[in-house]
Scaffold this motif. Structure first.
Motif, short mmCIF file in Angstrom:
data_model
loop_
_atom_site.label_atom_id
_atom_site.label_comp_id
_atom_site.label_asym_id
_atom_site.label_seq_id
_atom_site.Cartn_x
_atom_site.Cartn_y
_atom_site.Cartn_z
N SER A 147 35.39 13.43 37.23
CA SER A 147 35.30 14.59 38.14
C SER A 147 33.89 15.06 38.15
O SER A 147 33.50 16.30 38.86
CB SER A 147 36.13 15.79 37.64
OG SER A 147 35.71 16.03 36.27
N ILE A 176 41.26 21.79 34.73
CA ILE A 176 42.13 22.55 35.74
C ILE A 176 43.37 22.46 35.27
O ILE A 176 44.44 23.20 35.54
CB ILE A 176 41.80 22.42 37.10
CG1 ILE A 176 40.15 22.36 37.23
CG2 ILE A 176 42.49 23.13 38.04
CD1 ILE A 176 39.86 22.12 38.87
N LYS A 184 36.86 10.82 46.20
CA LYS A 184 37.83 11.76 46.28
C LYS A 184 38.53 11.74 47.99
O LYS A 184 39.51 11.72 48.39
CB LYS A 184 37.31 13.25 45.93
CG LYS A 184 37.14 13.36 44.64
CD LYS A 184 38.45 13.34 43.72
CE LYS A 184 39.51 14.44 43.95
NZ LYS A 184 40.62 14.46 43.18
N GLY A 221 42.98 17.80 31.12
CA GLY A 221 41.61 18.32 31.68
C GLY A 221 41.53 19.71 31.75
O GLY A 221 42.51 20.49 31.58
N PHE A 238 46.17 15.79 39.39
CA PHE A 238 44.73 16.26 39.02
C PHE A 238 43.82 15.16 38.59
O PHE A 238 42.62 15.25 38.53
CB PHE A 238 44.89 17.42 37.80
CG PHE A 238 45.17 18.80 38.32
CD1 PHE A 238 44.76 19.55 38.83
CD2 PHE A 238 46.68 18.95 37.95
CE1 PHE A 238 45.06 20.91 39.21
CE2 PHE A 238 47.29 20.06 38.34
CZ PHE A 238 46.76 21.07 38.81
N ASN A 267 35.48 25.45 40.53
CA ASN A 267 36.25 26.41 39.44
C ASN A 267 35.48 26.75 38.09
O ASN A 267 34.35 25.71 37.76
CB ASN A 267 37.40 25.44 38.87
CG ASN A 267 38.52 25.18 39.98
OD1 ASN A 267 39.58 25.51 39.60
ND2 ASN A 267 38.19 24.98 40.99
N ASP A 298 48.78 11.70 30.97
CA ASP A 298 47.11 11.88 30.88
C ASP A 298 46.86 10.58 30.05
O ASP A 298 47.35 10.32 29.00
CB ASP A 298 46.50 13.15 30.44
CG ASP A 298 45.22 13.57 30.67
OD1 ASP A 298 44.30 12.65 30.13
OD2 ASP A 298 44.73 14.47 31.31
N ASP A 320 47.91 5.76 31.99
CA ASP A 320 46.82 5.71 32.82
C ASP A 320 47.31 5.55 34.52
O ASP A 320 48.41 4.88 34.48
CB ASP A 320 46.23 4.11 32.31
CG ASP A 320 44.83 3.99 33.08
OD1 ASP A 320 44.81 4.58 34.43
OD2 ASP A 320 44.10 3.20 32.97
N TYR A 378 31.30 10.16 43.54
CA TYR A 378 32.58 11.08 43.45
C TYR A 378 33.22 11.67 44.53
O TYR A 378 34.26 11.27 44.61
CB TYR A 378 32.16 12.42 42.58
CG TYR A 378 33.08 13.49 42.35
CD1 TYR A 378 34.24 13.29 41.88
CD2 TYR A 378 32.83 14.72 43.16
CE1 TYR A 378 35.37 14.23 41.70
CE2 TYR A 378 33.89 15.67 43.11
CZ TYR A 378 34.87 15.37 42.47
OH TYR A 378 35.99 16.48 42.36
P1 NAD Z 1 38.43 16.99 34.13
O1 NAD Z 1 37.48 15.87 34.28
O2 NAD Z 1 38.35 18.11 33.33
O3 NAD Z 1 39.99 16.51 33.79
C1 NAD Z 1 40.46 15.26 34.33
C2 NAD Z 1 41.57 14.96 33.39
O4 NAD Z 1 42.24 13.67 34.08
C3 NAD Z 1 41.26 14.40 32.15
O5 NAD Z 1 42.25 15.05 31.27
C4 NAD Z 1 41.16 12.92 31.90
O6 NAD Z 1 41.83 12.37 30.73
C5 NAD Z 1 42.32 12.79 33.06
N1 NAD Z 1 42.25 11.35 33.49
C6 NAD Z 1 41.08 10.62 34.09
N2 NAD Z 1 41.43 9.41 34.35
C7 NAD Z 1 42.65 9.27 34.13
C8 NAD Z 1 43.70 8.11 34.23
N3 NAD Z 1 43.01 7.04 34.65
N4 NAD Z 1 45.02 8.32 33.77
C9 NAD Z 1 45.36 9.39 33.52
N5 NAD Z 1 44.35 10.52 33.15
C10 NAD Z 1 43.29 10.40 33.59
O7 NAD Z 1 38.55 17.44 35.74
P2 NAD Z 1 38.69 18.94 36.39
O8 NAD Z 1 37.62 19.54 36.45
O9 NAD Z 1 40.01 19.44 35.77
O10 NAD Z 1 39.22 18.54 37.88
C11 NAD Z 1 40.76 18.03 38.14
C12 NAD Z 1 40.81 17.67 39.53
O11 NAD Z 1 40.55 18.90 40.49
C13 NAD Z 1 40.02 16.50 39.83
O12 NAD Z 1 40.92 15.86 40.76
C14 NAD Z 1 38.94 16.96 40.61
O13 NAD Z 1 38.59 16.26 41.48
C15 NAD Z 1 39.60 18.56 41.20
N6 NAD Z 1 38.56 19.38 41.38
C16 NAD Z 1 37.79 20.02 40.49
C17 NAD Z 1 36.97 21.18 40.79
C18 NAD Z 1 36.23 21.82 39.64
O14 NAD Z 1 35.80 22.59 39.89
N7 NAD Z 1 36.20 21.28 38.56
C19 NAD Z 1 37.02 21.66 41.83
C20 NAD Z 1 37.79 21.25 42.89
C21 NAD Z 1 38.82 20.01 42.67
#
Ligand code: NAD
Ligand code: DAU
Length: 341
Positions: A89, A18, A158, A16, A85, A184, A39, A65, A154
């Motif tokens: 999201s 981050i 979390k 994903g 991570f 982010n 992932d 998963d 959501y």
């Molecule tokens: P994203 O949606 O871009 O990526 C999520 C990733 O998790 C994907 O690669 C997906 O395939 C994988 N995934 C989902 N379900 C899964 C499962 N059951 N098993 C294995 N893999 C699985 O998310 P992001 O924006 O990169 O966020 C990453 C983390 O950071 C999340 O926990 C989110 O809550 C947290 N976060 C995000 C932000 C932001 O601004 N994007 C800010 C603070 C915290």
């Protein structure tokens, strides 16, 4: 445990936004560390992001998963640190389909914790969000002591995950740390999120759907600053502690929209004000003085400069997001848009 220079990190959700940026950051900075990217490749996971390292012997991708202990346990065996991570999201999707968020974010985190406990993992770092604290009015900032008050499916999922992570520390002695970070931005962000959606729409000469009057406020952090905070927490953070991570860049959505319009030389006739998000949190802001004082971290990327570099990345990497936008995502976007206009 493996020697310090041979640390093996189990990263969930590394395909994903981050997770990708964090893997690239860590592999560059610590070429001796081994990285397992676990992932399940949901709609948001994209292995094209990691093409540049796919043949590096220190990196391994495992499709699995987090909700399935039978897949998690063999993959996690032999790892020193977990950096978690993986999640659903996107707030708008959680409003359309809360169940998937409960499953992945709560039950999935519980599976990881249970397996990490069984395997006596040395560190479980959980990536959380500032959204667990709810919304702010015009004053104040979130700190590690702010009571939880999630307001979307959501953020509720979390928040529940954060509580479970702390339970595993207090009840079972699992060595955990947690970080709660603000919004982010940067390369490889899925184009359903605000900045990449607006950038890619404008590149294609399409209007941008601004929710309400665009006056909601978010604190923006460059994804590399998030990675450097995680790096410090992993190496120097105190077990059992939570760290709030922010970018010191509070902006209204309208301010950011205007910066993006200006970058692409478009006028405000490209803004389409659409129905607001249900339960739209008004403002988030982070007081990051704890991580600054205890670990010496602060954000380094200036917002306007980081935003311009990010917009350039979306301009230079149109194949990356065009593939996504013409795939499964198209159906979701049309559905969202139909419900809002
Ligand atoms: P994203 O949606 O871009 O990526 C999520 C990733 O998790 C994907 O690669 C997906 O395939 C994988 N995934 C989902 N379900 C899964 C499962 N059951 N098993 C294995 N893999 C699985 O998310 P992001 O924006 O990169 O966020 C990453 C983390 O950071 C999340 O926990 C989110 O809550 C947290 N976060 C995000 C932000 C932001 O601004 N994007 C800010 C603070 C915290
Ligand atoms: O604060 C941290 C959170 O930031 C993370 O935990 C989430 O995973 C991440 O998605 C992000 O949540 P937001 O809801 O703040 O991000 P999003 O990009 O969806 O929206 C940012 C702001 O822009 C928000 O106020 C809603 C607004 N917006 C968003 C979209 C997608 C619009 O006005 N129009 C849009 O089309």
């Amino acid at each position: 445990m493996t020697k310090n220079n041979k640390i093996k990190i189990f990263i969930t959700g590394g395909a994903g936004f981050i997770g990708t940026n964090f893997i690239l950051y860590m592999m560059k900075k610590y070429p001796d560390y081994q990285i397992i990217n676990f992932d399940s490749l949901t709609y948001a996971g994209n292995l094209n992001n990691l093409k540049s390292i796919e043949n590096n012997p220190k990196y391994k991708f495992i499709k699995g998963d987090i909700c399935n202990p039978g897949e998690v346990k063999p993959a996690m065996t032999g790892c020193d640190w977990i950096v978690h991570f993986a999640a659903e999201s996107h707030v708008d999707r959680s409003i359309m389909d809360p169940d998937t968020f409960v499953k992945t974010n709560i039950l999935g985190t519980n599976v990881l914790l249970r397996v990490a406990k069984e395997l006596e993992i040395k560190r479980f770092h959980h990536i959380s969000t500032d959204e667990v604290f709810g919304e702010l009015g015009n004053e104040g900032k979130f700190t590690e002591k702010t009571p939880y008050d999630p307001r979307s499916p959501y953020s509720a999922s979390k928040a529940a995950a954060d509580h479970l992570v702390r339970v595993y520390f207090h009840t079972f002695g699992l060595p955990i740390t947690i970080s709660n970070c603000s919004n982010n931005y940067g390369p490889y962000q899925f184009p359903e999120k605000f900045i990449p959606l607006f950038a890619s729409n404008l590149i294609e000469n399409q209007k941008v759907p601004l929710y309400g009057e665009g006056l909601n406020i978010r604190d923006w952090i460059h994804v590399d600053d998030h990675s450097s905070a995680l790096d410090l927490i992993l190496h120097k953070g105190k077990i059992g502690e939570t760290y709030c991570v922010g970018g010191d860049a509070e902006k209204t959505n309208l301010e950011i929209t205007n910066l993006i319009l200006k970058y692409f030389k478009k006028g405000d006739e490209m803004i389409e004000k659409v129905a607001d998000r249900a339960g739209h949190d008004f403002r988030y802001a982070i007081d990051f003085s704890k991580i600054k004082k205890e670990l010496g971290w602060s954000p380094k990327v200036n917002f306007e400069k980081g935003l311009a570099e990010t917009l350039k990345w979306y301009q230079d990497n149109q194949d990356w997001w065009k593939k996504i936008k013409s795939g499964e995502y198209k159906k979701y976007y049309e559905e969202q848009y139909k419900n809002r206009s």
